[in-house]
Motif scaffolding. Structure first.
Motif, short mmCIF file in Angstrom:
data_model
loop_
_atom_site.label_atom_id
_atom_site.label_comp_id
_atom_site.label_asym_id
_atom_site.label_seq_id
_atom_site.Cartn_x
_atom_site.Cartn_y
_atom_site.Cartn_z
N LEU A 1 0.74 -1.49 0.00
CA LEU A 1 0.21 0.06 -0.05
C LEU A 1 0.78 1.24 -0.06
O LEU A 1 0.59 2.36 -0.68
N ASN A 2 2.09 1.22 0.81
CA ASN A 2 2.82 2.39 0.78
C ASN A 2 3.52 2.86 -0.47
O ASN A 2 3.65 3.99 -1.04
N SER A 3 3.79 1.75 -1.10
CA SER A 3 4.52 1.79 -2.74
C SER A 3 3.36 2.41 -3.49
O SER A 3 3.40 3.22 -4.52
N LEU A 4 1.90 1.87 -3.35
CA LEU A 4 0.95 2.43 -4.14
C LEU A 4 0.68 3.85 -3.87
O LEU A 4 0.41 4.56 -4.85
N PHE A 5 0.61 4.26 -2.55
CA PHE A 5 0.50 5.71 -2.22
C PHE A 5 1.38 6.56 -2.89
O PHE A 5 1.25 7.68 -3.60
N ILE A 6 2.54 6.12 -2.85
CA ILE A 6 3.70 6.96 -3.95
C ILE A 6 3.27 6.94 -5.17
O ILE A 6 3.37 8.24 -5.67
N LYS A 7 2.97 5.96 -5.68
CA LYS A 7 2.77 5.70 -7.08
C LYS A 7 1.59 6.66 -7.53
O LYS A 7 1.68 7.34 -8.60
N PHE A 8 0.71 6.79 -6.80
CA PHE A 8 -0.62 7.50 -7.10
C PHE A 8 -0.84 8.70 -6.29
O PHE A 8 -2.02 9.40 -6.17
N SER A 9 0.06 8.99 -5.50
CA SER A 9 0.30 10.44 -4.80
C SER A 9 -0.93 10.56 -3.75
O SER A 9 -1.76 11.30 -3.74
N LEU A 10 -0.84 9.75 -2.79
CA LEU A 10 -1.58 9.63 -1.61
C LEU A 10 -0.75 9.72 -0.48
O LEU A 10 0.19 9.18 -0.56
N ARG A 11 -1.25 9.96 0.63
CA ARG A 11 -0.63 9.60 1.89
C ARG A 11 -1.63 9.55 3.13
O ARG A 11 -2.56 9.51 3.08
N GLN A 12 -1.03 8.65 3.99
CA GLN A 12 -1.93 8.09 5.05
C GLN A 12 -2.09 9.34 6.27
O GLN A 12 -1.36 9.93 6.38
N ASP A 13 -3.26 9.14 6.65
CA ASP A 13 -3.73 10.21 7.55
C ASP A 13 -4.22 9.62 8.84
O ASP A 13 -5.00 8.79 9.13
N GLY A 14 -2.90 9.88 9.92
CA GLY A 14 -3.07 9.40 11.33
C GLY A 14 -2.69 7.99 11.25
O GLY A 14 -1.92 7.15 10.23
N ALA A 15 -2.83 7.31 12.42
CA ALA A 15 -2.44 5.97 12.75
C ALA A 15 -3.38 4.93 12.02
O ALA A 15 -4.38 4.92 11.66
N ILE A 16 -2.93 3.50 11.98
CA ILE A 16 -3.70 2.37 11.97
C ILE A 16 -4.69 2.21 12.58
O ILE A 16 -4.41 2.31 13.75
N ARG A 17 -6.02 2.05 12.11
CA ARG A 17 -7.12 1.91 13.31
C ARG A 17 -7.64 0.61 13.16
O ARG A 17 -7.71 -0.28 12.27
N SER A 18 -8.62 0.52 14.21
CA SER A 18 -9.32 -1.23 14.15
C SER A 18 -10.40 -0.92 12.97
O SER A 18 -11.03 0.06 12.72
N THR A 19 -10.83 -2.18 12.28
CA THR A 19 -11.73 -2.31 11.19
C THR A 19 -12.96 -2.53 12.14
O THR A 19 -13.23 -3.70 12.63
N THR A 20 -13.94 -1.81 11.94
CA THR A 20 -15.26 -2.02 12.40
C THR A 20 -16.31 -2.66 11.36
O THR A 20 -16.03 -2.62 10.00
N PRO A 21 -17.42 -3.44 11.75
CA PRO A 21 -18.08 -4.01 10.74
C PRO A 21 -19.04 -2.95 9.63
O PRO A 21 -19.06 -3.29 8.39
N GLU A 22 -18.88 -1.83 10.29
CA GLU A 22 -19.49 -0.53 9.32
C GLU A 22 -18.48 -0.09 8.34
O GLU A 22 -18.95 -0.18 7.10
N ILE A 23 -17.11 -0.20 8.69
CA ILE A 23 -16.16 0.30 7.77
C ILE A 23 -15.99 -0.95 6.84
O ILE A 23 -15.71 -0.73 5.56
#
Length: 328
Positions: free
Chosen positions: A83-105
């Protein structure tokens, strides 16, 4: 008496504790693809490129924020590094820390990823219908599809499918300025501001090729090779937008039940498409089994659905498509 059936399939979720949820922020100031004139559409294309570049992850663009993309990934393995490699390729950045996955998400990202990958065999129409025809925009009369609903908990995702006949009423003559219409794919209501036989110069697109790429890259729709007429459509806010006439209709589609034997054929086609497009996700093979058949009988006493439990496991384990989705 009107018989109509819905079929509930159960999809096994991965252990959500082994997944991570991150919010990515798209750089909307970089050079846009010509098929994405707005910042919001550019963000959507980045999200879809992430989806088609890594078959394991689930993702969904935020419905309101012009920059945010929601992503669920498998923490076991190297998906995060990819994912980090794809972020560089497609010009995105992570916002904040890794969070828990809820059923809604999980549900939100699963639903968007599923509809992106099964197009154009199954095309989104409105908020809960899928049309089973690659060329549905240029097909007249009744077409087959499903009404769908997705519900997720910690362990399973239930996919309820109701096979239906869908008739998108095409306009036989030009729609006049000032008329209210429904626009695809959302079927939201809007008003026609102008009709044009050629591509309007005031719009954001420079050619019909750009428009075809836009509908393919953003909605999964395949517009015909031959150029058609256009409408300038105004919603309750924002500037008017250019729509091909085949993506505009005066009325909501007519939805009717289909015969029971035909339902089984349509469901089989849907499951076969899932086998081809989503063989695995988040580090596990996708398995789906029919859970219930709910017969809805419209009678005077308002009888409730009668569930008939079945158990037909289906393993989804064939190759998926890749980023070639975005190339002509």
């Amino acid at each position: 008496m009107d018989h109509s059936c819905s079929y509930r399939y159960s999809i096994k979720n991965p252990d959500l504790r082994n997944t991570g949820y991150i919010v990515a922020i798209a750089n909307i100031e970089d050079k846009h693809d010509r098929s994405t004139p707005s910042h919001y559409h550019w963000k959507i294309l980045k999200c879809r490129m992430i989806i088609f570049s890594n078959s394991s992850i689930l993702a969904c663009p935020d419905k309101e924020d012009v920059k945010k993309v929601h992503i669920v990934f498998n923490k076991v393995g190297d998906d995060y590094d990819k994912l980090n490699s794809l972020f560089i390729k497609f010009s995105l950045r992570q916002d904040g820390a890794i969070r828990s996955t809820t059923p809604e998400i999980f549900k939100m990202c699963f639903t968007y990823t599923m509809t992106a990958k099964i197009a154009p065999t199954w095309n989104v129409l409105g908020f809960d219908y899928l049309v089973n025809n690659r060329d549905f925009l240029t097909t007249n009369g009744i077409q087959e599809g499903v009404k769908y609903q997705i519900v997720s908990d910690e362990f399973h995702t239930d996919l309820t499918l109701k096979p239906v006949n869908i008739n998108i009423i095409k306009a036989t003559e030009d729609i006049a300025p000032g008329e209210y219409v429904r626009v695809l794919p959302s079927l939201n209501k809007a008003v026609v501001e102008e009709c044009s036989k050629t591509l309007p110069e005031i719009g954001s697109f420079k050619s019909y090729k750009d428009i075809r790429r836009h509908w393919k890259n953003i909605h999964g729709y395949r517009l015909p090779d031959d150029e058609t007429s256009y409408y300038m459509i105004r919603f309750w806010r924002g500037e008017p937008l250019t729509y091909p006439d085949i993506c505009v209709t005066r009325h909501f589609p007519i939805i009717t039940p289909m015969p029971r034997p035909r339902e089984e054929i349509v469901l089989s086609r849907f499951v076969s498409c899932l086998k081809s497009k989503i063989p695995h996700f988040l580090g596990i093979p996708m398995t789906i089994k029919i859970k219930e058949t709910m017969e809805l009988i419209k009678v005077a006493d308002g009888r409730t659905p009668v569930p008939q439990t079945q158990d037909h496991p289906i393993s989804l384990c064939t190759p998926t498509q890749n980023l070639r989705q975005f190339k002509y």
